[in-house]
Design an enzyme around this catalytic site. Sequence first.
Site, PDB file in Angstrom:
ATOM      1  N   GLU A 249       0.860  -1.191   0.000  1.00  0.00           N
ATOM      2  CA  GLU A 249       0.000   0.000   0.000  1.00  0.00           C
ATOM      3  C   GLU A 249       0.888   1.230   0.000  1.00  0.00           C
ATOM      4  O   GLU A 249       1.906   1.274   0.700  1.00  0.00           O
ATOM      5  CB  GLU A 249      -0.885   0.095   1.259  1.00  0.00           C
ATOM      6  CG  GLU A 249      -2.003  -0.897   1.390  1.00  0.00           C
ATOM      7  CD  GLU A 249      -2.823  -0.653   2.663  1.00  0.00           C
ATOM      8  OE1 GLU A 249      -2.658   0.422   3.309  1.00  0.00           O
ATOM      9  OE2 GLU A 249      -3.614  -1.532   3.025  1.00  0.00           O
ATOM     10  N   LYS A 303     -14.945   4.077   5.920  1.00  0.00           N
ATOM     11  CA  LYS A 303     -13.743   3.800   6.699  1.00  0.00           C
ATOM     12  C   LYS A 303     -13.783   4.569   8.014  1.00  0.00           C
ATOM     13  O   LYS A 303     -14.244   5.711   8.087  1.00  0.00           O
ATOM     14  CB  LYS A 303     -12.487   4.222   5.906  1.00  0.00           C
ATOM     15  CG  LYS A 303     -12.174   3.366   4.694  1.00  0.00           C
ATOM     16  CD  LYS A 303     -11.669   1.994   5.051  1.00  0.00           C
ATOM     17  CE  LYS A 303     -10.249   1.996   5.561  1.00  0.00           C
ATOM     18  NZ  LYS A 303      -9.262   2.300   4.514  1.00  0.00           N
TER      19      LYS A 303
END
Length: 328
Positions: A249, A303
């Site tokens: 990531e 999120k």
Amino acid sequence: MSAILLLVGVFSSITATQSIGVCYGVSGDNLPSRQEVVDLYKTNGISRMRIYYPDEEALQALRGSNIELIMDVAGETIQSLTNPDVAIDWVNTYVTPYSDVKFKYINVGNEVHPGDAVAQYILTAMTNIQNAISLTNLQGQIKVSTAIDGTLITNSYPPSNGAFTSDATTYITSIINFLAENESPLLANVYPYFAYVNDLQNIDLAYAIFNQQGNNEIGYQNLFDAMLDSIYAALEKVGASNLQIVVSESGWPSEGGTGATTENADTYYANLISHVSGTSGTPMRPGVSIETFLFAMFDENHKLGAETERHFGLFFPNKTSKYSLNFN
């Protein structure tokens, strides 16, 4: 550490250019169907994907796509995989039926910290998944790993001083042995954005988004390389100098916090793609290309955490691009 020391040169000769991967999260509203997302990857020349659990609808859409895949084990499943039979069932459910999906890595644990309750299960779960994959004769194709974050590293400046924290060393050493024995890379989530916002006095924005001209006093052009090399330095200190790191990531938010603007994010992603797609490598690993997954395909408004967490998307739900990026 003998297994690590015997692993000489396995990854050091990797010099081919790397295509870009993009992480595909689904914690948002009004996102396209899985098939539309896979088509969006193909249309934009994105040849690698990461999914965060065995999403069978996504796996169906990936059939025959030739997109290489990191598939995470769902966090709530990890403890159960300490049972070898459960691990075999998991592989037989989510991997072997999809012979036309290009699984590359199975990731067991995302940013697990030594004090987390699940930490004690990571290595055993990894071992059992690897054994289950070997039973299907896919061990040469699919590698098992775990994804760490920068909190496991201390003394990261200068990068050559990087080392695992004392708690992390106990946790990670046996995992590193496992990776070396199975010729698997270590996955690492590398975010210059968070390093920048946590040390505004000492880190320039230009250094964080690849816009710095000329070397700084420690010879680094950008913060990404410095962060990556601090992990390589930590690996060297535990005898794993030949272990490869895959950046699982990396991203920059477009809003929600200091420095989080569309302009900065566009610059970061474009410069990161250019940097890792070549073979310049890092100062500690020159000429070694950097397999990298951008985070993430879409903004994810569900999120939790800081506002920035909800603004890492490269595309809008209508499939138009937030930025002008060339993934090739």
